[in-house]
Write a protein that holds these residues in place. Structure first.
Motif, PDB file in Angstrom:
ATOM      1  N   GLN A   1       0.952  -1.096   0.218  1.00  0.00           N
ATOM      2  CA  GLN A   1      -0.114  -0.044  -0.170  1.00  0.00           C
ATOM      3  C   GLN A   1       0.862   1.181   0.017  1.00  0.00           C
ATOM      4  OE1 GLN A   1      -2.315  -1.035   3.346  1.00  0.00           O
ATOM      5  NE2 GLN A   1      -3.923  -1.643   2.089  1.00  0.00           N
TER       6      GLN A   1
ATOM      7  N   VAL B   1      -1.103   4.635  -7.390  1.00  0.00           N
ATOM      8  CA  VAL B   1      -2.937   4.771  -7.061  1.00  0.00           C
ATOM      9  C   VAL B   1      -3.032   6.280  -7.900  1.00  0.00           C
ATOM     10  CG1 VAL B   1      -4.567   5.386  -5.313  1.00  0.00           C
ATOM     11  CG2 VAL B   1      -2.755   3.612  -4.859  1.00  0.00           C
TER      12      VAL B   1
ATOM     13  N   GLY C   1      -7.829   5.365  -8.246  1.00  0.00           N
ATOM     14  CA  GLY C   1      -8.183   4.271  -7.088  1.00  0.00           C
ATOM     15  C   GLY C   1      -8.940   3.057  -7.133  1.00  0.00           C
TER      16      GLY C   1
ATOM     17  N   THR D   1      -7.504  -0.249  -7.737  1.00  0.00           N
ATOM     18  CA  THR D   1      -6.155  -0.417  -7.153  1.00  0.00           C
ATOM     19  C   THR D   1      -6.311  -1.593  -6.113  1.00  0.00           C
ATOM     20  OG1 THR D   1      -5.597   1.812  -7.114  1.00  0.00           O
ATOM     21  CG2 THR D   1      -4.869   0.415  -5.188  1.00  0.00           C
TER      22      THR D   1
END
Length: 153
Positions: free
Chosen positions: A88, A97, A100, A103
């Motif tokens: 992350q 990202v 998003g 993602t």
């Protein structure tokens, strides 16, 4: 109706589900795990990717009843593992990202890859991501993010 027993993000779950209930809807609506996104609904975009018994799958293509006895990992579980936190952070740091939406699915495909192959080459990374569509990044920041994790001790 089917009674199913499965493990989701390490928690044992037992529920009654309709025969035609998709895993995606079961996760989002019944378990309130909304990190898994619905994109195309036909298994083309990868936004709904989760890990079922160690393999990345599109949750829109699987019935919840087919997962009886399975172990499922969703994007919500990434926050609880060191590898997940590294992924992350790398995606944020290296621009993997943008909007998003894709993602969670990309991260889950990456997690499944790294679980089975901790040191993938470029070809393995590309193959692992071939089912995930991203309209924002052009994939270069995603690949850069993954490679950054590979270099992190």
């Amino acid at each position: 109706m089917n009674s199913i027993k499965l493990t989701v993000n390490g928690i044992r779950v037992e529920k009654e589900v309709d025969d035609n209930r998709r895993l995606l809807d079961f996760l989002r609506e019944d378990l309130r795990l909304t990190g898994t996104k619905e994109g195309c609904s036909v298994g083309e975009c990868g936004a709904c990717t989760v890990i079922v018994d160690g393999k990345s799958v599109c949750a829109c293509l699987l019935l919840a009843a087919q997962c009886d006895g399975a172990e499922i990992t969703t994007i919500e579980a990434l926050a609880f593992s060191e590898q997940g936190r590294k992924l992350q952070q790398a995606f944020i740091r290296h621009g993997g990202v943008q909007c998003g939406f894709c993602t969670p699915g990309v991260l889950m495909s990456t997690k499944a890859l790294l679980d089975s192959n901790p040191h993938p080459d470029d070809a393995a990374i590309y193959e692992a991501l071939e089912g995930n569509l991203c309209r924002c990044t052009g994939y270069h920041p995603i690949i850069k993010s993954i490679k950054a994790v590979l270099k992190t001790p």
